[in-house]
Design an enzyme around this catalytic site. Sequence first.
Site, short mmCIF file in Angstrom:
data_model
loop_
_atom_site.label_atom_id
_atom_site.label_comp_id
_atom_site.label_asym_id
_atom_site.label_seq_id
_atom_site.Cartn_x
_atom_site.Cartn_y
_atom_site.Cartn_z
N LYS A 131 1.23 -1.33 -0.50
CA LYS A 131 0.19 0.19 0.17
C LYS A 131 1.10 1.57 0.05
O LYS A 131 1.58 1.45 1.12
CB LYS A 131 -0.98 0.00 0.92
CG LYS A 131 -1.77 1.42 1.81
CD LYS A 131 -2.95 1.49 2.81
CE LYS A 131 -3.34 2.47 2.70
NZ LYS A 131 -4.68 2.40 3.70
N LYS B 109 -2.33 -1.57 -3.56
CA LYS B 109 -3.55 -0.34 -3.68
C LYS B 109 -2.28 1.05 -3.17
O LYS B 109 -1.33 0.82 -3.52
CB LYS B 109 -4.01 -0.43 -2.78
CG LYS B 109 -4.71 0.80 -2.33
CD LYS B 109 -5.49 0.55 -0.62
CE LYS B 109 -5.91 1.96 -0.32
NZ LYS B 109 -6.28 2.04 1.32
C1 PBG Z 1 -7.34 3.38 6.13
C2 PBG Z 1 -7.39 3.24 4.18
C3 PBG Z 1 -7.23 4.12 3.44
C4 PBG Z 1 -7.90 4.05 2.46
C5 PBG Z 1 -7.89 2.45 2.67
N1 PBG Z 1 -8.11 2.43 3.40
C6 PBG Z 1 -7.17 5.21 3.79
C7 PBG Z 1 -5.44 6.24 3.89
O1 PBG Z 1 -4.41 5.39 3.79
O2 PBG Z 1 -5.28 7.00 3.83
C8 PBG Z 1 -7.88 4.74 0.60
C9 PBG Z 1 -8.84 4.42 0.17
C10 PBG Z 1 -9.10 4.61 -1.10
O3 PBG Z 1 -9.04 6.29 -1.11
O4 PBG Z 1 -10.12 4.46 -1.86
N2 PBG Z 1 -5.86 3.66 6.06
#
Ligand code: PBG
Length: 312
Positions: A187, A240
């Site tokens: 991520k 992601k």
């Molecule tokens: C929680 C999380 C996030 C997303 C999914 N889980 C936000 C982040 O990491 O700031 C992002 C999902 C999206 O942008 O659709 N940490």
Amino acid sequence: MRRLRRTEALRRLVRETNVDPARLIWPLFVKLGGEAEPIASMPGVLRHPVAAADQLAHRARELGLGGVLLFGIPDEKDERATQAYAPDGVVQHAVRAMKDAVPELTVITDVCLCEYTSHGHCGVVVDGDVDNDRTLPLLVETAVSHAHAGADIVAPSDMMDGRVGAIRDGLDREGFQDVAIMAYAAKYASAFYGPFRDAAGSAPEFGDRRSYQMDPPNRREAMREIELDVREGADIIMVKPGMPYLDVILEARRRFDLPLAVYQVSGEYTMIQLAAQAGALDGKLAMAEAVTSIHRAGADIVITYAAPDLAG
Ligand code: PBG
């Protein structure tokens, strides 16, 4: 080459990649009370009250979707993200309602603290930064509480080191051997999460997430992240965001045999929706093309806000 492109029937005959609703996951924002409300930065996406959870579950089943992924918007936030693991928290409520309504629906929960902390970071903050090992027990407690509520899969998105192993141990200790882990393995610290943070009210109050989420220029490091999560017991791995990281998806597909999920994140979704609203492109075609590209790069599963539209 044009002989097999002449008709739609011929094109379908030789099509290499298809989008199947059963492999799409629908992310949903749930809150405790009130009415469903639109999210300004995400055209067509709503914050749903828990009271609508059963209808959403029926809708997901009717569309033949692969599952839903739940994000909670709590009424109260604090430093220790208490509402993330409260037995009567918003996600716990929603899971119970959805599994009661449609037991066979796959319900996945996001395991992270950022929607529940007053400072908006994904863990416990000590001296201005997120403390890895003090965060782990809270993530375990969150995952276990989701399992108690009936979640089929928990999906840690916090990017703390060692959390997949800790969550696996915690689930097993509590008798949840059958609850699977979909790990947000690679991520990235992405600007494309902007609309999500507006939707979930989870933008960090100070600093950013670069000390725990991955640095966008790194692909080899992503393979190490995935490798660690596999070793710690992940059942499904995730990359992601999606479209800006197709090379990472392709590489992960080549190296790992686990099911690979990819999250088409809020910014990717919103860019297409706003471009369509501005009349710059055909939104439905562009969305289908974007999701198909993610599958073509190697994703087995795509998490997308457009899941109901695409399935329909
Ligand atoms: C929680 C999380 C996030 C997303 C999914 N889980 C936000 C982040 O990491 O700031 C992002 C999902 C999206 O942008 O659709 N940490």
